[in-house]
Design a protein around this motif. Structure first.
Motif, PDB file in Angstrom:
ATOM      1  N   GLN A  57     -33.252   6.500  22.882  1.00 34.87           N
ATOM      2  CA  GLN A  57     -33.951   7.139  22.267  1.00 34.87           C
ATOM      3  C   GLN A  57     -35.146   8.567  22.883  1.00 34.87           C
ATOM      4  OE1 GLN A  57     -36.671   3.705  21.410  1.00 34.87           O
ATOM      5  NE2 GLN A  57     -35.992   3.205  23.694  1.00 34.87           N
ATOM      6  N   ARG A  58     -35.185   9.443  22.231  1.00 33.49           N
ATOM      7  CA  ARG A  58     -35.605  10.477  22.420  1.00 33.49           C
ATOM      8  C   ARG A  58     -37.555  10.596  21.849  1.00 33.49           C
ATOM      9  NH1 ARG A  58     -33.027  15.814  19.228  1.00 33.49           N
ATOM     10  NH2 ARG A  58     -31.696  15.146  20.939  1.00 33.49           N
ATOM     11  N   THR A  59     -38.080  11.216  22.815  1.00 32.16           N
ATOM     12  CA  THR A  59     -38.946  10.616  22.863  1.00 32.16           C
ATOM     13  C   THR A  59     -39.939  12.954  22.565  1.00 32.16           C
ATOM     14  OG1 THR A  59     -39.469  11.255  24.980  1.00 32.16           O
ATOM     15  CG2 THR A  59     -39.343   9.474  24.797  1.00 32.16           C
ATOM     16  N   HIS A  60     -41.195  12.543  22.288  1.00 30.04           N
ATOM     17  CA  HIS A  60     -42.174  13.343  21.735  1.00 30.04           C
ATOM     18  C   HIS A  60     -41.618  14.551  23.439  1.00 30.04           C
ATOM     19  CE1 HIS A  60     -43.167  12.389  17.899  1.00 30.04           C
ATOM     20  NE2 HIS A  60     -43.343  11.577  17.622  1.00 30.04           N
ATOM     21  N   ASN A  61     -41.484  13.534  24.927  1.00 33.10           N
ATOM     22  CA  ASN A  61     -41.802  15.101  25.420  1.00 33.10           C
ATOM     23  C   ASN A  61     -40.263  15.652  25.798  1.00 33.10           C
ATOM     24  OD1 ASN A  61     -41.498  14.942  28.936  1.00 33.10           O
ATOM     25  ND2 ASN A  61     -43.512  14.616  28.246  1.00 33.10           N
ATOM     26  N   ASP A  62     -39.571  14.749  25.823  1.00 30.44           N
ATOM     27  CA  ASP A  62     -37.715  15.031  25.698  1.00 30.44           C
ATOM     28  C   ASP A  62     -38.005  16.453  24.419  1.00 30.44           C
ATOM     29  OD1 ASP A  62     -37.872  13.001  26.529  1.00 30.44           O
ATOM     30  OD2 ASP A  62     -36.160  12.154  25.405  1.00 30.44           O
ATOM     31  N   ILE A  63     -38.580  16.606  23.788  1.00 36.32           N
ATOM     32  CA  ILE A  63     -38.621  17.132  22.602  1.00 36.32           C
ATOM     33  C   ILE A  63     -39.947  18.778  23.537  1.00 36.32           C
ATOM     34  CG2 ILE A  63     -39.149  18.575  20.467  1.00 36.32           C
ATOM     35  CD1 ILE A  63     -38.719  15.153  19.406  1.00 36.32           C
ATOM     36  N   ASP A  64     -40.981  18.442  23.590  1.00 40.78           N
ATOM     37  CA  ASP A  64     -41.467  18.802  24.418  1.00 40.78           C
ATOM     38  C   ASP A  64     -41.327  19.962  24.618  1.00 40.78           C
ATOM     39  OD1 ASP A  64     -43.389  18.645  21.892  1.00 40.78           O
ATOM     40  OD2 ASP A  64     -44.631  17.057  22.975  1.00 40.78           O
ATOM     41  N   VAL A  65     -40.991  19.636  26.250  1.00 43.56           N
ATOM     42  CA  VAL A  65     -40.862  19.995  27.117  1.00 43.56           C
ATOM     43  C   VAL A  65     -38.793  20.870  26.516  1.00 43.56           C
ATOM     44  CG1 VAL A  65     -39.702  20.320  29.280  1.00 43.56           C
ATOM     45  CG2 VAL A  65     -41.370  18.732  28.550  1.00 43.56           C
ATOM     46  N   GLY A  66     -38.512  20.436  25.753  1.00 42.11           N
ATOM     47  CA  GLY A  66     -36.778  20.956  25.353  1.00 42.11           C
ATOM     48  C   GLY A  66     -37.336  22.129  24.508  1.00 42.11           C
ATOM     49  N   VAL A  67     -38.223  22.385  24.033  1.00 41.53           N
ATOM     50  CA  VAL A  67     -38.531  23.091  23.499  1.00 41.53           C
ATOM     51  C   VAL A  67     -39.085  24.430  24.382  1.00 41.53           C
ATOM     52  CG1 VAL A  67     -40.809  24.970  21.785  1.00 41.53           C
ATOM     53  CG2 VAL A  67     -39.900  22.689  21.082  1.00 41.53           C
ATOM     54  N   ARG A  68     -39.490  24.370  25.340  1.00 40.69           N
ATOM     55  CA  ARG A  68     -40.511  25.282  26.612  1.00 40.69           C
ATOM     56  C   ARG A  68     -38.670  25.492  26.970  1.00 40.69           C
ATOM     57  NH1 ARG A  68     -43.813  23.066  23.482  1.00 40.69           N
ATOM     58  NH2 ARG A  68     -45.924  22.826  24.091  1.00 40.69           N
ATOM     59  N   LEU A  69     -38.319  24.496  27.494  1.00 38.74           N
ATOM     60  CA  LEU A  69     -36.379  25.144  28.439  1.00 38.74           C
ATOM     61  C   LEU A  69     -35.861  25.949  27.469  1.00 38.74           C
ATOM     62  CD1 LEU A  69     -35.795  21.996  30.243  1.00 38.74           C
ATOM     63  CD2 LEU A  69     -37.277  23.842  30.522  1.00 38.74           C
TER      64      LEU A  69
END
Length: 200
Positions: free
Chosen positions: A10-22
């Motif tokens: 499962q994708r988390t909000h953390n994965d998304i938030d850091v992913g956007v920055r990456l």
């Protein structure tokens, strides 16, 4: 080419938030370095330079980068963009993970040649859609309760936790803060170490 692995949970909000920055860090690097790869540690450092007061990014560690790079790949694939995640490599091999599919050299050339200046709206929309799809069961926690939850789990599972180092613990706590239970968080980090293994 999206890397599908055992850690694709499962994708988390953390994965998304850091992913956007990456995504931002990788497109910045793509323009400046003309397709030269960047190791995980330097990628996180670059993202922190671009977002100096981002507390979520400050907590990010190399062992957890796989899920964030899968977000980057999924975003690029969904919009027919060159795979920005191709730039991120392990420090020993200077290559992407073994599960990487496709022609890496061609992907690097495509990333370097692409004009990344017009993706802001696409990225914002994709991130909003991804956030809306995160399971409602994943209720975020503050750091202290997550740390206490991990410590309680660790105390009752010391033998199974013998492999865990400081960075592993940090990512486990990040995952618990994102709403994942301690056992699943530990297994996800263990899988990430195997799949994206170069965290030194």
């Amino acid at each position: 080419m999206v890397i599908h692995t055992a850690a694709d949970t499962q994708r988390t909000h953390n994965d998304i938030d850091v992913g956007v920055r990456l995504v931002d860090a990788l497109r910045h690097h793509a323009g400046a370095a003309q397709g030269v790869p960047i190791v995980y540690k330097d990628l996180l450092r670059l993202a922190r330079l671009l977002y100096p007061k981002d507390l979520i990014l400050d907590r990010a560690v190399q062992v957890g980068i796989g899920a964030k790079l899968r977000f980057v790949e999924a975003f690029c694939a969904a919009h027919g963009l060159p795979n920005l995640a191709a730039l991120a490599v392990g420090p020993t091999t200077m290559r992407p993970p073994a599960q990487y599919g496709g022609d890496w050299d061609a992907d690097l050339r495509a990333v370097a040649a692409f004009d990344w200046s017009a993706i802001d709206a696409q990225l914002a929309n994709y991130a909003a859609t991804a956030r809306a799809a995160v399971s409602a069961r994943l209720k975020p926690r503050k750091e202290r309760p997550a740390d206490v939850s991990w410590y309680a789990y660790f105390c009752s599972h010391r033998k199974e936790c013998a492999w865990i180092g400081q960075e592993d613990k940090q990512e486990i706590v990040n995952l618990i803060m994102a709403g994942i239970d301690p056992d699943t968080a530990m297994k996800r980090v263990q899988a990430a170490r195997t799949e994206f293994g170069e965290t030194a």
